[in-house]
Motif scaffolding. Structure first.
Motif, mmCIF file in Angstrom:
data_model
loop_
_atom_site.group_PDB
_atom_site.id
_atom_site.type_symbol
_atom_site.label_atom_id
_atom_site.label_comp_id
_atom_site.label_asym_id
_atom_site.label_seq_id
_atom_site.Cartn_x
_atom_site.Cartn_y
_atom_site.Cartn_z
ATOM 1 N N GLY A 719 1.095 -1.207 -0.144
ATOM 2 C CA GLY A 719 -0.205 -0.128 -0.005
ATOM 3 C C GLY A 719 0.559 1.269 -0.342
ATOM 4 N N VAL A 720 1.998 0.953 0.179
ATOM 5 C CA VAL A 720 3.241 2.100 0.337
ATOM 6 C C VAL A 720 3.389 2.668 -1.749
ATOM 7 N N LEU A 721 3.516 3.941 -1.523
ATOM 8 C CA LEU A 721 3.673 3.635 -3.205
ATOM 9 C C LEU A 721 4.606 3.554 -3.858
ATOM 10 N N GLN A 722 5.972 3.408 -2.641
ATOM 11 C CA GLN A 722 7.550 3.193 -3.070
ATOM 12 C C GLN A 722 7.566 1.488 -3.269
ATOM 13 N N GLY A 723 6.752 0.872 -1.994
ATOM 14 C CA GLY A 723 6.630 -0.075 -2.533
ATOM 15 C C GLY A 723 6.719 -0.711 -3.883
ATOM 16 N N TYR A 724 5.404 0.048 -3.918
ATOM 17 C CA TYR A 724 4.626 -0.440 -5.877
ATOM 18 C C TYR A 724 5.687 -0.122 -6.509
ATOM 19 N N ALA A 725 6.590 0.755 -6.167
ATOM 20 C CA ALA A 725 7.412 1.194 -7.671
ATOM 21 C C ALA A 725 8.791 0.603 -7.106
ATOM 22 N N ARG B 182 13.746 4.047 4.108
ATOM 23 C CA ARG B 182 12.602 2.923 4.403
ATOM 24 C C ARG B 182 13.188 1.573 3.317
ATOM 25 N N PHE C 61 14.614 7.800 -4.997
ATOM 26 C CA PHE C 61 12.953 7.415 -5.069
ATOM 27 C C PHE C 61 12.289 6.558 -4.581
ATOM 28 N N LEU C 62 13.281 5.400 -4.363
ATOM 29 C CA LEU C 62 12.269 4.273 -3.311
ATOM 30 C C LEU C 62 12.372 4.376 -2.449
ATOM 31 N N TRP C 134 0.258 7.964 3.418
ATOM 32 C CA TRP C 134 -0.906 7.709 2.106
ATOM 33 C C TRP C 134 -0.536 6.513 1.892
ATOM 34 N N SER C 135 -1.136 4.827 2.749
ATOM 35 C CA SER C 135 -0.979 4.076 2.324
ATOM 36 C C SER C 135 -2.395 3.208 2.405
ATOM 37 N N LEU C 137 -3.634 2.356 -0.590
ATOM 38 C CA LEU C 137 -3.296 1.772 -2.187
ATOM 39 C C LEU C 137 -3.529 -0.155 -1.950
ATOM 40 N N ARG C 138 -3.578 0.024 -0.590
ATOM 41 C CA ARG C 138 -3.736 -1.842 -0.397
ATOM 42 C C ARG C 138 -4.784 -2.242 -0.285
#
Lengths: 749, 381, 140
Positions: A719-725, B182, C61-62, C134-135, C137-138
């Motif tokens: 659910g974290v943007l960067q996870g998907y990224a 992270r 970015f990551l 903002w999580s 998305l899951r």
């Protein structure tokens, strides 16, 4: 193969009369395109069904569906009469309406070689048997439809259109069953009447018992239908055709006996067809659905479950009688089963308190008589009994329905008495009496003649087994007379006393509203103590009762005109011009009377030479004795009946008898224990297998693989943007590496 | 290219050459250095004993390792550039300087806990990149980059940072989410895979041979293309021809004056103006000559002169880029305009949007206790 | 091919050439081969820097949580792409690479405008720049 052969050897040897009868030939059919208007007999109920469906869809409030149905059935009856007048009976007529099932393969299909085509056109096969059946089907159908327009009036706007739609479907299906020119069309009608029966038994679908009864009828009929389907398959396999005309020619042309053990597929045909007939006509062991079928509205009970549909089995065997003639063992089975059913149902009927159930068991019992008649070799007797029974049993049911209609659903014969003196119930009582007399085989009524012709044939067949069956039939006739008049004396005789029924009884559902919408005012409502009083039927019901009563009386007329051996009997003539001609007893053809010597021996104590006369006397005595005993116990000394019951119950040796009879010999319970419980256990095993192996191992286990994989990759989708990224970037990097790798491979090469 | 999946036995047989191994290991070392640098920095204001030393040690080690990896990569890369025959004894100093500055700035930008500093380091990257652009002959793009990026975009970022950044409070230090990256290791791993792929792709022998071949073409081709562009611009062509003619005329006049003093005195002054260019049958005006182009032009008196234009007089990079932009990518130019306009609209709409805060969020902003648990409400976790 | 650095080198690379001229070593050894070698090394270094910048931007970015810095990192990746384009354009002697960098600049500017607007909106909603705020998305 060996099974059927040994079965045949265990059973009776070939009776001489049947051997003679087998020589009777069936004339080839004559194509009669000029009679194609007879298709309207089928079309009218079909149109009516569609119109009723439209009425139901449009929510028509009013009696329009009933009127449509009654008119279309009257039209069908008129057309049938016209067909009867116009259609010559010298030979069967086939009327080709349109091609229906038409497959051809292989060479020689054009020349009509066998097994190169499968043809089941939508054609009619009209011989006198067809006409006879259609006459009483459409006649009684129209009368009962008229009756139902009044009887069902409390459901106007609710189930009215549905009811009449189903009745129309039934008439269409019954028509195609009876008139169809091939076994496929018969099967269509067979399943169609089953459907209509299901729909009508479950008419009060909000009542659980009605739903259960509908399901029971449907499922039990499936067993029989399986037999019929297998029989049709085997007929095609053996004779290469399913059309009656070609089939009968093929059967009569072949001289070999079926049970020579060479072809078990051929020998199994009559047994398969028999199974179908037993299912539809409620014979032991498949009779259990018919008493429960009384959950449907009473006109349905009268029309479908007494007069017409349940005789489809008789029709089937009569129609395919040439096949049965080839195997006397099969006919013996038919006779035995019929006789057992007759006796069993009669004993159960004796102990029931619900008058509709009594009538239902009597129907089963009478159907047993008909099968007995078929089995012992008198298709005439069987068909004549079908004919008379159709009238008097319909009459009896309609009387029951009228009583129920007027008594707010009361059906318990212990709670009604002396209805003959209640205002408005006079016609019911007296027509009821006539019906009862017919059923009881009171001398010189229609039922007397038809039943006697069956019993006489059993005695006269010269077969010890059949003679025994005949004596059982006589005893059953005695029981029939007893339980029939038990009902009449209880309900119509004696002091006037009644209490209203729970109006839901027999009608079911909160949508019934019986007693509200009669136009009699509010006083004929339900169960308001002293305010309630029964209301008699009006014109439609009374008129129909009188008409059918007249029919039941007049059904005896052919017998009076029949001459000494009924050779001039109208029904006899009809049967002898049909495919059931082989079942006309040999002496009626003027052939050898050799069997009568044996019959004399069987009935020698009567001192009367003629087997028919002897039978008449014996059966009359039995019937009158039954009526007399019923009168003693249920009219003059009702306390004695209860006393007898108490006596039987108090004695430990005999107490099982009334209990078992009242509980219908526990047949349902036996079925429950022997069929339903094992099937249920098997079902549980399968369910366990399905749940644990199919579902658990294969389906869920298969699903667990992606689920497990998903658990591996799940952290990527947090659910974290960067996870998907991260996922995307890694994928892009891998793809880039892969493409580069391929490019290097290509460049290096 | 065959896009079938590579059979596994090829993968098994595949052996990386020593050059590829060198690139891979250098990339891995750089990545390891970056991974060390990415580790969370010391929380300012937190004077716990030992922690400072540890973090600073990590940082120094990371810097050393990253520099070593970068140096290895540089050596490999320069070695490859010289691998086709000649040996390059002279290392290209300026590209190395600009590259090192750019990478140092980028690394710092990625690792710096203060967003404002990160943005400033990004400006450094932009400037260093612009230097690389200059070295690569893209003068216009170099200045455009500095002006647009450093001058406009980065300023916007700075504004937003100042708008949104929570003001540092004495003793609290940088925001938690700025200090602690992270999953830095996995991120660096992805970066390593990407870097290794790109490096291997760029610096494989095949690519290098390809680049070497194309480079020789490119040197001549750029001149050819530049002449073609000039030919397509009549006004600029006339101006260039005029300039060339002026030099030519002066040289001729000087030569004449050496032999004919009278002519030299009379011819003293400016060269005549060229009235027009004479175009050949195929529509072009320029003809090839050694080291430049020759062109016919008409003077005002109608006489025709032949002017030689050397390569050195070609128009500059900005003009050429402009010509290419409008002549080769007119549709792209229009679309770029539309994109910018849409972005403008979008930004305006977003800026005008009023956020409807929920009850809970209003309570939180007002300093009251939130009704839902913070973590559940999606706040700081 | 190339006769002399001043007469036959690409004039459009004037500044580059002058850079080489500034370099003492390059000025001394102004042979075509060396110049070409130097150009090749420049291109290679540019490509290397491009790859490293891209990797840096990707890593940033990551791993960075600050949304603004995430977008800065995308700008870094844009830079890397632009550098690679210009380097390859140099190899091919074609200006299309430079023209494309103009488009990249355009897109970067548009992206910056929109992204920053969005960031401001998000910031107003949660009062934090943390992207993990903002999580949603899951699933679950």
């Amino acid at each position: 193969m060996s099974l059927t052969a040994s079965l045949s050897s265990i059973l009776a040897p070939l009776p001489a009369t049947l051997a003679d009868a087998a020589s009777a030939t069936i004339k080839p059919a004559v194509a009669s395109p000029d009679l194609s208007w007879a298709g309207l007999i089928l079309l009218l109920p079909a149109i009516s069904a569609v119109l009723c469906g439209l009425c139901a869809a449009r929510g028509v409030k009013g009696k329009l569906p009933g009127v449509i149905t009654a008119l279309s059935l009257l039209g069908a009856f008129a057309l049938t009469l016209m067909l009867y007048m116009r259609c010559p009976t010298d030979a069967p007529r086939t009327i080709h309406l349109f091609d229906w099932v038409s497959f051809a393969w292989g060479s020689g299909a054009a020349e009509g070689a066998k097994w190169t085509s499968f043809l089941a056109p939508f054609s009619l096969y009209v011989d006198s048997l067809t006409l006879l059946w259609m006459l009483f089907v459409t006649g009684l159908g129209s009368l009962i439809a008229i009756y139902a327009t009044e009887y069902m009036e409390s459901d106007v706007g609710k189930g009215y259109a549905r009811f009449f739609g189903a009745v129309s479907i039934f008439l269409f299906a019954m028509g195609s069953l009876v008139m169809g020119g091939n076994l496929i069309l018969l099967y269509l009608g067979w399943e169609g009447v089953g459907l209509a029966s299901y729909l009508l038994i479950g008419y009060y679908y909000s009542k659980p018992s009605a739903v259960a009864a509908a399901k029971k009828a449907f499922i039990v009929n499936r067993i029989g239908d399986l037999g019929l389907a297998l029989g049709i398959f085997l007929i095609w396999v053996n004779y290469g055709t399913v059309e009656y005309d070609a089939l009968f020619q093929a059967v009569t042309a072949s001289t070999d006996s079926l049970n020579d053990g060479s072809e078990w597929t051929k020998a199994a045909i009559p047994y398969c067809l028999m199974l179908g007939a037993f299912g539809k006509s409620a014979q032991f062991p498949l009779y259990v659905w018919l008493p429960d079928a009384m959950e449907g509205p009473t006109p349905v009970s009268a029309l479908i479950h007494a007069a017409t549909m349940v005789t489809a089995g008789i029709y089937l065997i009569a129609r395919t009688y040439p096949l049965f003639q080839l195997d006397p063992g099969a006919l013996t089975v038919v006779a035995t089963i019929g006789c057992i059913t007759a006796l069993l149902a009669a004993t159960i009927g004796m102990a029931q308190y619900d008058i509709k159930r009594v009538m239902a068991y009597s129907t089963v019992s009478q159907l047993g008589y008909m099968f007995l008649g078929l089995g012992v070799g008198t298709t005439f007797g069987a068909v004549y009994h079908v004919f008379t029974h159709a009238f008097f049993k319909a009459l009896l049911f309609l009387c029951c329905g009228a009583i129920m209609h007027g008594m707010a659903g009361q059906l318990d014969l212990r709670k009604m008495s002396g209805l003959r003196n209640v205002k408005g119930f006079g016609i019911i009582s007296w027509t009821f009496l006539i019906g009862c007399l017919c059923l009881a085989g009171f001398p010189f009524t229609a039922g007397f003649f038809s039943k006697d012709s069956i019993i006489a044939q059993a005695f006269g067949s010269g077969n010890d087994r059949f003679v025994l069956l005949g004596w059982i039939a006589v005893f059953t006739a005695f029981l029939t007379a007893y339980y029939t008049f038990r009902v009449w004396f209880r309900v119509c005789g004696g002091p006037t006393k009644y209490e209203p029924g729970d109006e839901l009884h027999g009608h079911g559902g909160d949508d019934h509203g019986h007693g509200h919408g009669h136009g009699h005012g509010a006083d004929d409502g339900h169960g308001h103590g002293g305010e309630w009083h029964p209301h008699g039927p009006r014109l439609a019901i009374n008129g129909v009762l009188l008409l059918i009563c007249l029919g039941a009386i007049l059904a005896a007329v052919p017998a009076y005109l029949g001459g000494p051996h009924q050779e001039n009997n109208w029904v006899m003539k009809m049967v002898s011009h049909s495919s059931a001609v082989g079942g006309i007893p040999a002496h009626d053809h003027g052939a050898s009377h050799g069997a009568d010597a044996h019959a004399h021996h069987a009935l020698s104590f009567t001192g009367i030479a003629d087997v028919h006369t002897a039978t008449s006397v014996v059966a009359s005595v039995a019937g009158i004795l039954g009526i007399a005993i019923a009168a003693f116990f249920h009219l003059f000394n009702r306390k004695a009946a209860d006393g007898l019951r108490q006596t039987l119950l108090s004695n430990s040796l005999t107490r099982w008898l009334p209990i078992a009879m009242e509980n219908k010999w526990y047949v349902d319970e036996i079925y429950h224990a022997t069929l339903r419980v094992p099937a249920r256990a098997l079902g549980h095993i399968f369910e366990f297998f399905d749940k644990s192996v199919i579902d658990g191992v294969f389906v869920d286990g298969g699903a667990r693989i992606p689920a497990g994989l998903a658990r591996v990759f799940q952290p990527l989708y947090n659910g974290v943007l960067q996870g998907y990224a991260w996922t995307m970037a890694f994928g892009v990097a891998l793809i880039a590496a892969w493409v580069f790798w391929l490019w290097l491979q290509g460049g290096a090469a | 290219m065959d896009f079938a999946l590579p059979p596994l036995h090829i993968l098994a047989q595949a052996t990386l050459g020593p050059e590829a191994i060198a690139l891979l290991s250098a990339s891995a070392i750089s990545a390891a250095g970056l991974a060390l640098l990415m580790q969370p920095g010391r929380k300012s204001g937190n004077n716990q004993n030992g922690s400072k030393f540890r973090f600073e040690g990590l940082r120094i080690a990371g810097t050393v390792i990253a520099l070593a990896g970068f140096a290895m990569l540089l050596v490999e890369v320069i070695k490859r550039a010289a691998s086709d025959g000649e040996s390059a004894s002279i290392p290209p100093v300026f590209p190395m300087i600009f590259g090192t500055v750019a990478l140092a700035g980028a690394t710092r930008m990625v690792t710096h806990p203060k967003p404002v500093f990160a943005a400033l380091y990004f400006i450094l990257v932009v400037i260093a990149t612009a230097g690389m652009f200059l070295l690569l002959g893209a003068e216009f793009m170099a200045f455009a980059l500095v002006i647009v990026y450093a001058g406009a975009i980065l300023i916007t970022y700075m504004f937003v940072l100042m708008l949104a950044q929570q003001s540092p409070v004495e003793g609290v230090g940088d925001a938690w989410y700025d200090r602690v990256p992270r999953e830095s290791i996995s991120a660096v791993f992805v970066g390593f895979v990407m870097l290794a792929t790109l490096a291997d792709a760029y610096f494989s022998g095949t690519t290098q041979r390809f680049l070497a071949d194309r480079r020789v073409d490119g040197e001549t081709r750029s001149v050819e293309l530049a002449w073609d562009r000039l030919d397509a611009m009549p006004k600029l062509l006339l101006e260039t021809a005029q300039g060339a003619y002026r030099a030519q005329w002066k040289a001729e006049t000087a030569a004449n004056s050496a032999t004919d003093s009278a002519a030299a005195t009379t011819g003293e002054g400016t060269a005549p103006k060229l009235a027009s260019i004479v175009r050949k049958a195929d529509g072009t005006a320029l003809s090839r000559m050694d080291g430049g182009r020759r062109i016919e032009a008409k003077l005002a008196d109608g006489s025709t002169v032949v002017v030689s234009i050397p390569d050195a007089m070609l128009p500059d990079n900005s003009r050429q880029v402009g010509v290419d932009l409008v002549s080769k990518f007119p549709a792209g130019l229009e679309i770029a305009g539309v994109v910018l306009l849409m972005a403008l609209f979008g930004a305006v709409i977003l800026a005008r949007k009023q956020i409807e805060l929920g009850e809970d969020e209003r309570r939180g902003l007002a300093g009251m206790r939130r009704i839902t648990v913070d973590g559940e409400a999606g706040g700081l976790r | 091919m190339i006769a002399s650095p001043f007469s036959s080198a690409n004039p459009s690379l004037l500044l580059n050439s002058s850079m080489h001229a500034i370099l003492p070593s390059s000025a001394e050894l102004s042979t075509p081969a060396l110049l070409a070698s130097s150009d090749a090394a420049t291109v290679n270094i540019a490509l290397l820097v491009s790859a490293l910048l891209f990797a840096c931007g990707l890593v940033g970015f990551l791993s960075r949580r600050n949304m603004i810095i995430m977008f800065l990192c995308t700008e870094l990746m844009f830079q890397a792409a632009a550098l690679a384009m210009i380097a390859f354009g140099k190899v091919h002697g074609d200006l299309s690479g430079q023209v494309f960098v103009i488009f990249i600049l355009t897109v970067a500017a548009a992206e910056a405008a929109l992204a920053l607007g969005l960031v401001v909106l998000l910031y107003r909603r949660r009062e934090t720049l943390d992207s993990e705020a903002w999580s949603e998305l899951r699933e679950a």
